[in-house]
Design a protein around this motif. Structure first.
Motif, PDB file in Angstrom:
ATOM      1  N   LYS A   1       0.838  -1.204   0.000  1.00 21.58           N
ATOM      2  CA  LYS A   1       0.000   0.000   0.000  1.00 21.58           C
ATOM      3  C   LYS A   1       0.873   1.254   0.000  1.00 21.58           C
ATOM      4  CE  LYS A   1      -3.498   2.428   2.709  1.00 21.58           C
ATOM      5  NZ  LYS A   1      -4.366   2.346   3.896  1.00 21.58           N
ATOM      6  N   PHE A   2       1.957   1.216   0.772  1.00 20.88           N
ATOM      7  CA  PHE A   2       2.844   2.379   0.888  1.00 20.88           C
ATOM      8  C   PHE A   2       4.109   2.215   0.045  1.00 20.88           C
ATOM      9  CE2 PHE A   2       0.316   2.441   4.824  1.00 20.88           C
ATOM     10  CZ  PHE A   2      -0.256   3.696   4.700  1.00 20.88           C
ATOM     11  N   SER A   3       3.970   1.607  -1.130  1.00 19.59           N
ATOM     12  CA  SER A   3       5.125   1.319  -1.990  1.00 19.59           C
ATOM     13  C   SER A   3       5.445   2.432  -2.986  1.00 19.59           C
ATOM     14  CB  SER A   3       4.890   0.016  -2.758  1.00 19.59           C
ATOM     15  OG  SER A   3       3.874   0.186  -3.740  1.00 19.59           O
ATOM     16  N   ALA A   4       4.684   3.507  -2.972  1.00 20.42           N
ATOM     17  CA  ALA A   4       4.879   4.613  -3.919  1.00 20.42           C
ATOM     18  C   ALA A   4       4.900   4.106  -5.361  1.00 20.42           C
ATOM     19  CB  ALA A   4       6.143   5.407  -3.594  1.00 20.42           C
ATOM     20  N   GLY A   5       3.955   3.232  -5.666  1.00 19.04           N
ATOM     21  CA  GLY A   5       3.827   2.720  -7.024  1.00 19.04           C
ATOM     22  C   GLY A   5       4.778   1.596  -7.366  1.00 19.04           C
ATOM     23  N   GLY A   6       5.382   0.972  -6.367  1.00 21.32           N
ATOM     24  CA  GLY A   6       6.275  -0.161  -6.618  1.00 21.32           C
ATOM     25  C   GLY A   6       7.744   0.201  -6.518  1.00 21.32           C
ATOM     26  N   ASP A   7       8.100   1.090  -5.617  1.00 20.24           N
ATOM     27  CA  ASP A   7       9.481   1.498  -5.406  1.00 20.24           C
ATOM     28  C   ASP A   7      10.072   0.670  -4.258  1.00 20.24           C
ATOM     29  OD1 ASP A   7      11.437   3.354  -3.727  1.00 20.24           O
ATOM     30  OD2 ASP A   7      11.505   4.057  -5.814  1.00 20.24           O
ATOM     31  N   LEU A   8      11.097  -0.130  -4.541  1.00 20.94           N
ATOM     32  CA  LEU A   8      11.674  -1.027  -3.536  1.00 20.94           C
ATOM     33  C   LEU A   8      12.213  -0.261  -2.334  1.00 20.94           C
ATOM     34  CD1 LEU A   8      12.465  -3.819  -2.525  1.00 20.94           C
ATOM     35  CD2 LEU A   8      14.512  -3.683  -3.954  1.00 20.94           C
ATOM     36  N   ALA A   9      12.876   0.855  -2.548  1.00 22.14           N
ATOM     37  CA  ALA A   9      13.404   1.637  -1.427  1.00 22.14           C
ATOM     38  C   ALA A   9      12.270   2.136  -0.531  1.00 22.14           C
ATOM     39  CB  ALA A   9      14.245   2.808  -1.942  1.00 22.14           C
ATOM     40  N   GLU A  10      11.178   2.551  -1.145  1.00 27.44           N
ATOM     41  CA  GLU A  10      10.023   3.009  -0.360  1.00 27.44           C
ATOM     42  C   GLU A  10       9.381   1.844   0.394  1.00 27.44           C
ATOM     43  OE1 GLU A  10       7.712   5.857   1.361  1.00 27.44           O
ATOM     44  OE2 GLU A  10       9.453   6.163   0.072  1.00 27.44           O
ATOM     45  N   MET A  11       9.381   0.674  -0.223  1.00 32.29           N
ATOM     46  CA  MET A  11       8.843  -0.509   0.453  1.00 32.29           C
ATOM     47  C   MET A  11       9.689  -0.847   1.687  1.00 32.29           C
ATOM     48  SD  MET A  11       7.824  -2.839  -2.866  1.00 32.29           S
ATOM     49  CE  MET A  11       7.345  -4.285  -1.922  1.00 32.29           C
ATOM     50  N   ARG A  12      10.987  -0.717   1.576  1.00 37.18           N
ATOM     51  CA  ARG A  12      11.869  -0.967   2.727  1.00 37.18           C
ATOM     52  C   ARG A  12      11.605   0.051   3.838  1.00 37.18           C
ATOM     53  NH1 ARG A  12      15.318  -4.905   1.337  1.00 37.18           N
ATOM     54  NH2 ARG A  12      16.121  -5.037  -0.782  1.00 37.18           N
ATOM     55  N   ARG A  13      11.423   1.317   3.459  1.00 34.07           N
ATOM     56  CA  ARG A  13      11.082   2.342   4.458  1.00 34.07           C
ATOM     57  C   ARG A  13       9.765   2.001   5.143  1.00 34.07           C
ATOM     58  NH1 ARG A  13      10.019   7.809   2.455  1.00 34.07           N
ATOM     59  NH2 ARG A  13      10.098   8.384   4.645  1.00 34.07           N
ATOM     60  N   ALA A  14       8.784   1.584   4.350  1.00 39.52           N
ATOM     61  CA  ALA A  14       7.482   1.230   4.911  1.00 39.52           C
ATOM     62  C   ALA A  14       7.607   0.038   5.857  1.00 39.52           C
ATOM     63  CB  ALA A  14       6.492   0.927   3.789  1.00 39.52           C
ATOM     64  N   ALA A  15       8.380  -0.966   5.466  1.00 43.37           N
ATOM     65  CA  ALA A  15       8.552  -2.150   6.322  1.00 43.37           C
ATOM     66  C   ALA A  15       9.164  -1.769   7.661  1.00 43.37           C
ATOM     67  CB  ALA A  15       9.411  -3.195   5.617  1.00 43.37           C
ATOM     68  N   ASP A  16      10.186  -0.918   7.628  1.00 47.43           N
ATOM     69  CA  ASP A  16      10.828  -0.482   8.872  1.00 47.43           C
ATOM     70  C   ASP A  16       9.857   0.303   9.747  1.00 47.43           C
ATOM     71  OD1 ASP A  16      13.189  -1.690   8.046  1.00 47.43           O
ATOM     72  OD2 ASP A  16      14.120   0.196   7.383  1.00 47.43           O
ATOM     73  N   ALA A  17       9.102   1.205   9.138  1.00 43.80           N
ATOM     74  CA  ALA A  17       8.142   2.010   9.893  1.00 43.80           C
ATOM     75  C   ALA A  17       7.018   1.143  10.452  1.00 43.80           C
ATOM     76  CB  ALA A  17       7.570   3.115   9.006  1.00 43.80           C
ATOM     77  N   LEU A  18       6.526   0.214   9.653  1.00 44.35           N
ATOM     78  CA  LEU A  18       5.451  -0.670  10.117  1.00 44.35           C
ATOM     79  C   LEU A  18       5.928  -1.582  11.245  1.00 44.35           C
ATOM     80  CD1 LEU A  18       3.995  -1.370   6.602  1.00 44.35           C
ATOM     81  CD2 LEU A  18       2.694  -0.363   8.500  1.00 44.35           C
ATOM     82  N   GLU A  19       7.151  -2.066  11.144  1.00 44.92           N
ATOM     83  CA  GLU A  19       7.708  -2.913  12.212  1.00 44.92           C
ATOM     84  C   GLU A  19       7.808  -2.102  13.511  1.00 44.92           C
ATOM     85  OE1 GLU A  19       9.146  -6.526  13.801  1.00 44.92           O
ATOM     86  OE2 GLU A  19       8.340  -6.213  11.801  1.00 44.92           O
TER      87      GLU A  19
ATOM     88  N   SER B   1      12.352  -7.593  -0.511  1.00 45.13           N
ATOM     89  CA  SER B   1      12.826  -7.729  -1.890  1.00 45.13           C
ATOM     90  C   SER B   1      12.110  -8.879  -2.599  1.00 45.13           C
ATOM     91  CB  SER B   1      14.335  -7.955  -1.909  1.00 45.13           C
ATOM     92  OG  SER B   1      14.790  -8.108  -3.229  1.00 45.13           O
ATOM     93  N   ALA B   2      11.913  -9.986  -1.896  1.00 40.95           N
ATOM     94  CA  ALA B   2      11.207 -11.129  -2.492  1.00 40.95           C
ATOM     95  C   ALA B   2       9.767 -10.748  -2.843  1.00 40.95           C
ATOM     96  CB  ALA B   2      11.238 -12.324  -1.545  1.00 40.95           C
ATOM     97  N   LEU B   3       9.118  -9.979  -1.966  1.00 40.04           N
ATOM     98  CA  LEU B   3       7.754  -9.517  -2.240  1.00 40.04           C
ATOM     99  C   LEU B   3       7.744  -8.593  -3.463  1.00 40.04           C
ATOM    100  CD1 LEU B   3       4.754  -9.234  -1.433  1.00 40.04           C
ATOM    101  CD2 LEU B   3       5.471  -7.388   0.123  1.00 40.04           C
ATOM    102  N   TYR B   4       8.681  -7.650  -3.491  1.00 39.88           N
ATOM    103  CA  TYR B   4       8.785  -6.740  -4.632  1.00 39.88           C
ATOM    104  C   TYR B   4       8.976  -7.527  -5.935  1.00 39.88           C
ATOM    105  CZ  TYR B   4      10.800  -3.591  -8.030  1.00 39.88           C
ATOM    106  OH  TYR B   4      11.054  -2.906  -9.191  1.00 39.88           O
ATOM    107  N   ASP B   5       9.936  -8.465  -5.927  1.00 42.99           N
ATOM    108  CA  ASP B   5      10.215  -9.253  -7.138  1.00 42.99           C
ATOM    109  C   ASP B   5       8.989 -10.025  -7.602  1.00 42.99           C
ATOM    110  OD1 ASP B   5      12.846  -8.339  -7.107  1.00 42.99           O
ATOM    111  OD2 ASP B   5      13.659 -10.197  -6.240  1.00 42.99           O
ATOM    112  N   ALA B   6       8.268 -10.635  -6.654  1.00 42.96           N
ATOM    113  CA  ALA B   6       7.090 -11.438  -7.010  1.00 42.96           C
ATOM    114  C   ALA B   6       5.995 -10.570  -7.618  1.00 42.96           C
ATOM    115  CB  ALA B   6       6.571 -12.185  -5.779  1.00 42.96           C
ATOM    116  N   VAL B   7       5.700  -9.442  -6.976  1.00 42.10           N
ATOM    117  CA  VAL B   7       4.625  -8.578  -7.468  1.00 42.10           C
ATOM    118  C   VAL B   7       5.026  -7.931  -8.796  1.00 42.10           C
ATOM    119  CG1 VAL B   7       3.200  -6.538  -6.976  1.00 42.10           C
ATOM    120  CG2 VAL B   7       3.692  -8.184  -5.157  1.00 42.10           C
ATOM    121  N   ALA B   8       6.276  -7.482  -8.907  1.00 38.76           N
ATOM    122  CA  ALA B   8       6.736  -6.827 -10.133  1.00 38.76           C
ATOM    123  C   ALA B   8       6.701  -7.775 -11.329  1.00 38.76           C
ATOM    124  CB  ALA B   8       8.146  -6.274  -9.937  1.00 38.76           C
ATOM    125  N   ALA B   9       6.959  -9.054 -11.100  1.00 36.11           N
ATOM    126  CA  ALA B   9       6.982 -10.029 -12.191  1.00 36.11           C
ATOM    127  C   ALA B   9       5.614 -10.669 -12.443  1.00 36.11           C
ATOM    128  CB  ALA B   9       8.004 -11.122 -11.892  1.00 36.11           C
TER     129      ALA B   9
END
Length: 184
Positions: free
Chosen positions: A95-113, A143-151
């Motif tokens: 949801k907070f991936s900024a359109g599928g940006d891996l760096a933003e996904m990592r930021r979101a994961a850290d904040a959510l944790e 990264s695995a989640l990003y790769d799966a969704v992107a592909a």
């Protein structure tokens, strides 16, 4: 031996622990979507938001949200369980991936944790599931989640034939004050 839905659901304790992480293995019998090229999708479970987890013939795990989004989230069932344990808020990461940006996904994961409610309960569930299934820690689940969704090239359709959209959403944690503060 690879982890399968049958092996996992034979262990009631693990099923209960995964339930505390919002993964239920009681599939919905009512079909509310179709998948192009797949005659009878094998729904293996659901989440509290009404989404469905589907094990595809390729062994990828597909997530179909009740809000018109869908995509592959894991390369196989074991990777799916590892994702659910490591990042039970994986859907919010998207949801907070900024359109599928891996760096933003990592930021979101850290904040959510950092903002986990009942962190002790989540950590206990993680430990109990890993021990019961003899699962190693996931290697870079974001990264695995990003790769799966992107592909993901699976086309899921609503009953009216309209296609579902990607699981990547346009929001970033900067649009959420609580997450923005947790990331600071």
């Amino acid at each position: 031996m690879p982890l399968t839905p049958e092996v996992l659901t034979a262990n009631d304790e693990v099923v209960a622990w995964l339930g505390s992480l919002d993964v239920s293995f009681a599939p919905d019998d009512e079909t509310w979507f179709t998948i192009d090229g797949i005659e009878s999708p094998r729904q293996i479970g659901s989440d509290g938001a009404g989404g469905a987890f589907v094990l595809l013939p390729s062994q990828n795990v597909l997530y179909v949200s009740s809000e018109g989004r869908a995509g592959i989230i894991a390369e196989n069932f074991e990777a799916f369980v590892q994702l659910a344990i490591a990042r039970p808020y994986w859907l919010d990461i998207l949801k907070f991936s900024a359109g599928g940006d891996l760096a933003e996904m990592r930021r979101a994961a850290d904040a959510l944790e950092a903002t986990l409610d009942d962190e002790d309960d989540v950590n206990e569930a993680r430990e109990e599931i890993r021990a019961a299934l003899d699962l190693p820690d996931a290697n870079d689940p974001v990264s695995a989640l990003y790769d799966a969704v992107a592909a993901s090239d699976v086309i899921v359709r609503a009953t009216d034939g309209s296609p579902f959209t990607t699981l990547f959403n346009r929001f970033s944690i900067d649009s959420n004050p609580m997450l923005r503060d947790a990331a600071a």
